[in-house]
Write an enzyme that holds these catalytic residues in place. Sequence first.
Site, PDB file in Angstrom:
ATOM      1  N   LYS A 194       1.288  16.719 -26.307  1.00 36.98           N
ATOM      2  CA  LYS A 194       0.180  17.515 -25.761  1.00 36.98           C
ATOM      3  C   LYS A 194      -0.921  17.653 -26.819  1.00 36.98           C
ATOM      4  CE  LYS A 194      -0.192  19.273 -22.254  1.00 36.98           C
ATOM      5  NZ  LYS A 194      -0.667  18.814 -20.920  1.00 36.98           N
ATOM      6  N   THR A 225      -1.423  23.421 -23.698  1.00 35.98           N
ATOM      7  CA  THR A 225      -0.446  24.479 -23.982  1.00 35.98           C
ATOM      8  C   THR A 225      -0.655  25.125 -25.354  1.00 35.98           C
ATOM      9  OG1 THR A 225       1.924  24.809 -24.391  1.00 35.98           O
ATOM     10  CG2 THR A 225       1.085  22.623 -24.824  1.00 35.98           C
ATOM     11  N   ASP A 226      -0.189  26.356 -25.478  1.00 31.59           N
ATOM     12  CA  ASP A 226      -0.239  27.024 -26.789  1.00 31.59           C
ATOM     13  C   ASP A 226       0.741  26.400 -27.784  1.00 31.59           C
ATOM     14  OD1 ASP A 226       2.134  27.928 -25.616  1.00 31.59           O
ATOM     15  OD2 ASP A 226       1.732  30.060 -25.933  1.00 31.59           O
ATOM     16  N   GLU A 227       1.686  25.581 -27.269  1.00 31.82           N
ATOM     17  CA  GLU A 227       2.702  25.004 -28.169  1.00 31.82           C
ATOM     18  C   GLU A 227       2.101  24.034 -29.188  1.00 31.82           C
ATOM     19  OE1 GLU A 227       6.368  23.755 -26.446  1.00 31.82           O
ATOM     20  OE2 GLU A 227       6.394  25.396 -25.013  1.00 31.82           O
ATOM     21  N   GLY A 247      15.113  22.706 -33.122  1.00 33.29           N
ATOM     22  CA  GLY A 247      13.732  22.975 -33.547  1.00 33.29           C
ATOM     23  C   GLY A 247      13.058  24.105 -32.783  1.00 33.29           C
ATOM     24  N   ARG A 286      18.276  25.496 -28.739  1.00 38.65           N
ATOM     25  CA  ARG A 286      17.430  24.300 -28.663  1.00 38.65           C
ATOM     26  C   ARG A 286      17.141  23.793 -30.077  1.00 38.65           C
ATOM     27  NH1 ARG A 286      11.998  25.429 -25.443  1.00 38.65           N
ATOM     28  NH2 ARG A 286      13.264  24.850 -23.652  1.00 38.65           N
ATOM     29  N   PHE A 344      -3.560  18.364 -14.705  1.00 39.23           N
ATOM     30  CA  PHE A 344      -2.317  19.104 -14.970  1.00 39.23           C
ATOM     31  C   PHE A 344      -1.146  18.165 -15.260  1.00 39.23           C
ATOM     32  CE2 PHE A 344      -4.516  22.071 -12.033  1.00 39.23           C
ATOM     33  CZ  PHE A 344      -4.378  23.277 -12.699  1.00 39.23           C
ATOM     34  N   LYS A 377      13.371  25.658 -15.810  1.00 37.70           N
ATOM     35  CA  LYS A 377      12.663  26.538 -16.745  1.00 37.70           C
ATOM     36  C   LYS A 377      13.340  27.907 -16.821  1.00 37.70           C
ATOM     37  CE  LYS A 377       9.610  23.346 -17.750  1.00 37.70           C
ATOM     38  NZ  LYS A 377       8.740  22.806 -16.763  1.00 37.70           N
ATOM     39  N   TYR A 406       7.411  17.168 -26.903  1.00 34.48           N
ATOM     40  CA  TYR A 406       6.479  17.658 -25.872  1.00 34.48           C
ATOM     41  C   TYR A 406       5.187  18.172 -26.501  1.00 34.48           C
ATOM     42  CZ  TYR A 406       4.266  21.018 -22.737  1.00 34.48           C
ATOM     43  OH  TYR A 406       3.325  21.728 -22.018  1.00 34.48           O
TER      44      TYR A 406
HETATM   45  P1  NAD Z   1       5.526  20.594 -13.897  1.00 36.39           P
HETATM   46  O1  NAD Z   1       6.517  19.864 -14.725  1.00 36.39           O
HETATM   47  O2  NAD Z   1       6.009  21.641 -12.960  1.00 36.39           O
HETATM   48  O3  NAD Z   1       4.671  19.550 -13.037  1.00 36.39           O
HETATM   49  C1  NAD Z   1       4.168  18.365 -13.573  1.00 36.39           C
HETATM   50  C2  NAD Z   1       3.627  17.518 -12.426  1.00 36.39           C
HETATM   51  O4  NAD Z   1       3.088  16.302 -12.982  1.00 36.39           O
HETATM   52  C3  NAD Z   1       4.709  17.102 -11.410  1.00 36.39           C
HETATM   53  O5  NAD Z   1       4.228  17.241 -10.094  1.00 36.39           O
HETATM   54  C4  NAD Z   1       4.958  15.639 -11.737  1.00 36.39           C
HETATM   55  O6  NAD Z   1       5.389  14.871 -10.613  1.00 36.39           O
HETATM   56  C5  NAD Z   1       3.581  15.202 -12.221  1.00 36.39           C
HETATM   57  N1  NAD Z   1       3.641  14.037 -13.113  1.00 36.39           N
HETATM   58  C6  NAD Z   1       4.454  13.849 -14.183  1.00 36.39           C
HETATM   59  N2  NAD Z   1       4.242  12.642 -14.726  1.00 36.39           N
HETATM   60  C7  NAD Z   1       3.247  12.063 -13.998  1.00 36.39           C
HETATM   61  C8  NAD Z   1       2.572  10.809 -14.082  1.00 36.39           C
HETATM   62  N3  NAD Z   1       2.890   9.912 -15.026  1.00 36.39           N
HETATM   63  N4  NAD Z   1       1.594  10.551 -13.187  1.00 36.39           N
HETATM   64  C9  NAD Z   1       1.283  11.451 -12.215  1.00 36.39           C
HETATM   65  N5  NAD Z   1       1.902  12.644 -12.082  1.00 36.39           N
HETATM   66  C10 NAD Z   1       2.875  12.941 -12.962  1.00 36.39           C
HETATM   67  O7  NAD Z   1       4.463  21.160 -14.932  1.00 36.39           O
HETATM   68  P2  NAD Z   1       3.662  22.551 -14.966  1.00 36.39           P
HETATM   69  O8  NAD Z   1       4.518  23.582 -15.568  1.00 36.39           O
HETATM   70  O9  NAD Z   1       3.043  22.767 -13.655  1.00 36.39           O
HETATM   71  O10 NAD Z   1       2.529  22.192 -16.062  1.00 36.39           O
HETATM   72  C11 NAD Z   1       1.276  21.641 -15.671  1.00 36.39           C
HETATM   73  C12 NAD Z   1       0.396  21.482 -16.880  1.00 36.39           C
HETATM   74  O11 NAD Z   1       0.200  22.738 -17.508  1.00 36.39           O
HETATM   75  C13 NAD Z   1       0.970  20.565 -17.960  1.00 36.39           C
HETATM   76  O12 NAD Z   1      -0.081  19.792 -18.501  1.00 36.39           O
HETATM   77  C14 NAD Z   1       1.523  21.519 -19.005  1.00 36.39           C
HETATM   78  O13 NAD Z   1       1.508  20.935 -20.289  1.00 36.39           O
HETATM   79  C15 NAD Z   1       0.538  22.665 -18.884  1.00 36.39           C
HETATM   80  N6  NAD Z   1       1.064  23.988 -19.262  1.00 36.39           N
HETATM   81  C16 NAD Z   1       2.209  24.469 -18.683  1.00 36.39           C
HETATM   82  C17 NAD Z   1       2.639  25.764 -19.000  1.00 36.39           C
HETATM   83  C18 NAD Z   1       3.876  26.366 -18.378  1.00 36.39           C
HETATM   84  O14 NAD Z   1       4.275  27.455 -18.768  1.00 36.39           O
HETATM   85  N7  NAD Z   1       4.505  25.734 -17.385  1.00 36.39           N
HETATM   86  C19 NAD Z   1       1.902  26.541 -19.910  1.00 36.39           C
HETATM   87  C20 NAD Z   1       0.751  25.992 -20.506  1.00 36.39           C
HETATM   88  C21 NAD Z   1       0.340  24.720 -20.148  1.00 36.39           C
HETATM   89  O1  DAU Z   2       4.071  27.989 -24.019  1.00 37.03           O
HETATM   90  C1  DAU Z   2       3.726  27.177 -22.933  1.00 37.03           C
HETATM   91  C2  DAU Z   2       4.899  26.292 -22.582  1.00 37.03           C
HETATM   92  O2  DAU Z   2       5.863  27.106 -21.923  1.00 37.03           O
HETATM   93  C3  DAU Z   2       4.521  25.110 -21.694  1.00 37.03           C
HETATM   94  O3  DAU Z   2       3.626  24.286 -22.390  1.00 37.03           O
HETATM   95  C4  DAU Z   2       5.774  24.311 -21.294  1.00 37.03           C
HETATM   96  O4  DAU Z   2       5.416  23.263 -20.398  1.00 37.03           O
HETATM   97  C5  DAU Z   2       6.735  25.260 -20.588  1.00 37.03           C
HETATM   98  O5  DAU Z   2       7.926  24.577 -20.265  1.00 37.03           O
HETATM   99  C6  DAU Z   2       7.037  26.457 -21.503  1.00 37.03           C
HETATM  100  O6  DAU Z   2       7.799  26.014 -22.666  1.00 37.03           O
HETATM  101  P1  DAU Z   2       9.058  26.836 -23.215  1.00 37.03           P
HETATM  102  O7  DAU Z   2       9.916  25.915 -23.955  1.00 37.03           O
HETATM  103  O8  DAU Z   2       8.634  28.093 -23.872  1.00 37.03           O
HETATM  104  O9  DAU Z   2       9.710  27.247 -21.769  1.00 37.03           O
HETATM  105  P2  DAU Z   2      11.214  27.272 -21.235  1.00 37.03           P
HETATM  106  O10 DAU Z   2      11.155  27.878 -19.874  1.00 37.03           O
HETATM  107  O11 DAU Z   2      11.925  25.969 -21.366  1.00 37.03           O
HETATM  108  O12 DAU Z   2      11.928  28.300 -22.224  1.00 37.03           O
HETATM  109  C7  DAU Z   2      11.410  29.604 -22.457  1.00 37.03           C
HETATM  110  C8  DAU Z   2      12.259  30.249 -23.543  1.00 37.03           C
HETATM  111  O13 DAU Z   2      13.571  30.503 -23.026  1.00 37.03           O
HETATM  112  C9  DAU Z   2      12.468  29.366 -24.748  1.00 37.03           C
HETATM  113  O14 DAU Z   2      12.486  30.180 -25.910  1.00 37.03           O
HETATM  114  C10 DAU Z   2      13.851  28.731 -24.534  1.00 37.03           C
HETATM  115  C11 DAU Z   2      14.594  29.817 -23.781  1.00 37.03           C
HETATM  116  N1  DAU Z   2      15.598  29.373 -22.777  1.00 37.03           N
HETATM  117  C12 DAU Z   2      15.261  28.400 -21.901  1.00 37.03           C
HETATM  118  C13 DAU Z   2      16.148  27.994 -20.931  1.00 37.03           C
HETATM  119  C14 DAU Z   2      15.801  26.905 -19.941  1.00 37.03           C
HETATM  120  C15 DAU Z   2      16.831  30.025 -22.717  1.00 37.03           C
HETATM  121  O15 DAU Z   2      17.132  30.943 -23.507  1.00 37.03           O
HETATM  122  N2  DAU Z   2      17.699  29.652 -21.740  1.00 37.03           N
HETATM  123  C16 DAU Z   2      17.432  28.644 -20.851  1.00 37.03           C
HETATM  124  O16 DAU Z   2      18.274  28.365 -19.975  1.00 37.03           O
END
Ligand code: NAD
Ligand code: DAU
Length: 331
Positions: A151, A120-122, A272, A270, A77, A186, A147
């Site tokens: 990925k 991620t779907d991104e 892009g 944001r 992760f 987030k 990002y």
């Molecule tokens: P997060 O940012 O909450 O947590 C990331 C964790 O990785 C943290 O605990 C951080 O300390 C650790 N980390 C960062 N750099 C590191 C390094 N160099 N070595 C060791 N540990 C390190 O992230 P998340 O939202 O829990 O996402 C986890 C995974 O899921 C990621 O790979 C992300 O791309 C993927 N993902 C996230 C989402 C989402 O919506 N959050 C959706 C799809 C996929």
């Molecule tokens: O799609 C999966 C991805 O979802 C993961 O891979 C990423 O790790 C995770 O961060 C997330 O990416 P997003 O960029 O979609 O998530 P974020 O929460 O940053 O933003 C969600 C949407 O909301 C995006 O369109 C930007 C917008 N946004 C975000 C913030 C922080 C706002 O409008 N206001 C805000 O304050």
Amino acid sequence: MRLLVTGGAGFIGANFVHSTVREHPEDSVTVLDAFTYAGRRESLADVEDAITVVKGDISDAALVAALVAESDAVVHFAAETHVDNSLEDPWTTLQTNVVGTFAILQAVRRHDVRLHHVSTDEVYGDLELDEPSRFTESTPYNPSSPYSATKAASDLLVRAWVRSYGVRATISNCSNNYGPYQHVEKFIPRQITNVLTGRRPKLYGSGANVRDWIHVDDHNSAVRRILEKGENGRTYLIAAEGERDNLTVMRAILQALGHDPDDFDHVTDRAGHDLRYAIDPTSLYNELGWAPKHANFEEGLRATIDWYRANESWWRPLKDATEGRYEERGQ
Ligand code: NAD
Ligand code: DAU
């Protein structure tokens, strides 16, 4: 199984560790986490006696190799995950997401250990609002941000290590997660905690951007299913049919907190900014018999709001610094 969970102190990783300890007490869990700003020991407090926690960087090849050698499987992760941070500091994102994944791959190759790579779907870029199609496993990669580009690079490294070195690995690409322990940078937790601290919620641009929301427990149950039943070399797309535009989610949060649904600020968009993500999860449903349990987004959102209300001590120490960074960016 002896599981090595990288990034297990982050949002999704910590929830994965919780569900593993709860549902698979026969497993042993070691967390490898660098404890960056996004990783928190407090997220593992409830399970700390049942697991081993190692503080370290996934780019540290010697440390990673030693931990992988003692594991049956790695669930990877760890990543720099915030798009806005990656725009400001692409180097840290590249180092962790690409070089870090390379170190993991070299270690699982050397010790012949099973890997599940969480992505991620991104990586697929974005869709038009009115486009009928959704992302599938065969959609070409077209990442937009530092990002998502890193990925995508990490996914391609995994595919190459499978083909060239016979590494036993699967990949999953999931949509936007929500739930407990998500960092207040987030979208959803930022708006909830803005209201709870008397700040106004902040919407980027017009809020027309669409995200495909899934509860973190559903993401993790799919990861577990893929780990147990997935076919080596395959990519699985995880989602729960949860498309919502940001404006709708913003209004739902405000209403659930008893506020006027229009009581928020529009802020600088944001760079892009991806317009829409949407995943077709049919093959995961059909081939691995997985289905989400939290199909009702509004219900999951209310439970998440309740969690942030009840756990202010978890998020309060992060809030002012996070908002300070956003203020500097005009967001
Ligand atoms: P997060 O940012 O909450 O947590 C990331 C964790 O990785 C943290 O605990 C951080 O300390 C650790 N980390 C960062 N750099 C590191 C390094 N160099 N070595 C060791 N540990 C390190 O992230 P998340 O939202 O829990 O996402 C986890 C995974 O899921 C990621 O790979 C992300 O791309 C993927 N993902 C996230 C989402 C989402 O919506 N959050 C959706 C799809 C996929
Ligand atoms: O799609 C999966 C991805 O979802 C993961 O891979 C990423 O790790 C995770 O961060 C997330 O990416 P997003 O960029 O979609 O998530 P974020 O929460 O940053 O933003 C969600 C949407 O909301 C995006 O369109 C930007 C917008 N946004 C975000 C913030 C922080 C706002 O409008 N206001 C805000 O304050």
